[in-house]
Design an enzyme around this catalytic site. Sequence first.
Site, PDB file in Angstrom:
ATOM      1  CG  ASP A   1     -22.393  38.179 -24.373  1.00 17.64           C
ATOM      2  OD1 ASP A   1     -24.005  38.316 -25.189  1.00 17.64           O
ATOM      3  OD2 ASP A   1     -22.187  38.327 -23.037  1.00 17.64           O
TER       4      ASP A   1
ATOM      5  CG  ASN B   1     -26.379  39.024 -27.379  1.00 14.07           C
ATOM      6  OD1 ASN B   1     -25.832  39.668 -26.701  1.00 14.07           O
ATOM      7  ND2 ASN B   1     -27.752  39.386 -28.129  1.00 14.07           N
ATOM      8  CE  LYS B   2     -29.700  32.984 -23.463  1.00  9.20           C
ATOM      9  NZ  LYS B   2     -31.455  33.603 -22.623  1.00  9.20           N
TER      10      LYS B   2
END
Lengths: 287, 287
Positions: A196, A206-207
């Site tokens: 991201d 990121n997630k």
Amino acid sequence: MPANSLDPVLVQLRGDRTRGASELARWCVQKLGEQAAEAGATSTRGLYAELIGLAEQLGRARPSMRAIRSLADRWIAGLPDPDTMELERYRREASTHAERLIRSSELATSQAAEQAADLIGPGRTVITHSLSSTVLACLTLLGRDVRVIVTASDPPGEGRVLAKRLSEAGIEVDFISDQQMALFVSRADVALVGADAVASDGSVVNKAGTRLLALAARDEGVPFYVCFESLKRGPFAPTDVEIEIHDSDELGLPPLHHVTAHNVYFDVTTPELIDAWISEDGVLTRP
Amino acid sequence: MPANSLDPVLVQLRGDRTRGASELARWCVQKLGEQAAEAGATSTRGLYAELIGLAEQLGRARPSMRAIRSLADRWIAGLPDPDTMELERYRREASTHAERLIRSSELATSQAAEQAADLIGPGRTVITHSLSSTVLACLTLLGRDVRVIVTASDPPGEGRVLAKRLSEAGIEVDFISDQQMALFVSRADVALVGADAVASDGSVVNKAGTRLLALAARDEGVPFYVCFESLKRGPFAPTDVEIEIHDSDELGLPPLHHVTAHNVYFDVTTPELIDAWISEDGVLTRP
């Protein structure tokens, strides 16, 4: 045009739990292009001011997804000077500008995916977490020459969407709960995730769960790669990226006294856990 | 008595997704005690043979939960010689034997919990994974002097049961998805988990995800403790423990071509990731 004309777009953007940062960034610019064509401004300067204001709103709506802000910033920077043309032509130019940005981001994503596919090569097993359009594009390029271990990524479970898309592409998938990462990472030749945001030190936002996968991969000696369009890389420190916190109802816990449910949506994978950063510009390996 | 008189017990035992190994082991011995009292045998030798057969069936039903087999073995080893007494007295003696084993296991569990509570001390934040009755007993002893980070442990999410029990005990809980382990472990002073089996090299078989927590804890310098009644420790290698695989429907993925869902239920945390093994016999720290 009222200032809230993008409100439904903002609501949808904030609530989207399946599309990755690149896809959402392009969708935002598409919406900006549509606003350029349709906004009720009566002067070029008025339209210009509105488009900038809207782009700033969109750019701030998902703070962990730097691609959105970066693409919104590029949109603003590339808008024509409002003093140089009349309104209708300005609308057309701004729409064309949006289309160009979208095509450029699509091209960067597919080039990053090609670089990743070249690096991984055929006949490998790849483990991934969450749903990244860049990772999906890479896996689709590898096609029947790849086997993929997909984590559920709960909540909200966007790994189920990835499993479905890979299934439709005829790709062999092993689907696991997030808990099983350490059990399955040893069956993979490589771990590959999207991003991201990528900080200037190489840290990857990121997630949530990405860092767990990186830890498990390092423990098993499985290389950990990140692929992303360069738009996500920024001149910012990892601590400058605001980590989004979403509704804790997604965890499915009924309200309980003394219990606070948390839904921190992103984590940071620090560079010592990453073996390769792959973008449309090429592959950077850890020194 | 027909050989299948324990079938409902076996079904319930195989399907239980919330009780830990110690609780299930005691429940099995309770059922064996009830069979001793009620089985339709007409001779002491007949009853003896039935009870041994049933204990062997129960002991094999959950292969990753060594406590069940160990307690079933102790049940068999401690049954009176069938040639020394008549049937009705044998029924009473066997029932009493079951009660003693259950009390002894309960005592061991509570002593292990006390050892863990002493080691952790007041005012700490503890992160745990899955639902262990020994960990719950330890946290209950610490009471309002502890704060607990609980993972959902999906599937089936037995962390939600733990959060509810801690809530009822007035203990402050932070509830997280499994994905968030790496984000929250740094807020903990110690990680504490139970065990389904402890191999002779110190490897711990426990709910899938335990190894991930151990990796995240090591990465953050948070000590990782395991507490268990010594019944779970065995003269076996970690590879001798059969890892249970459960119904992949628990992952909530609809059937998809090319996609295999997996539900491997336990993982192995190797001794280099463990800082202390806590049982009723005391605390063993890593050399």
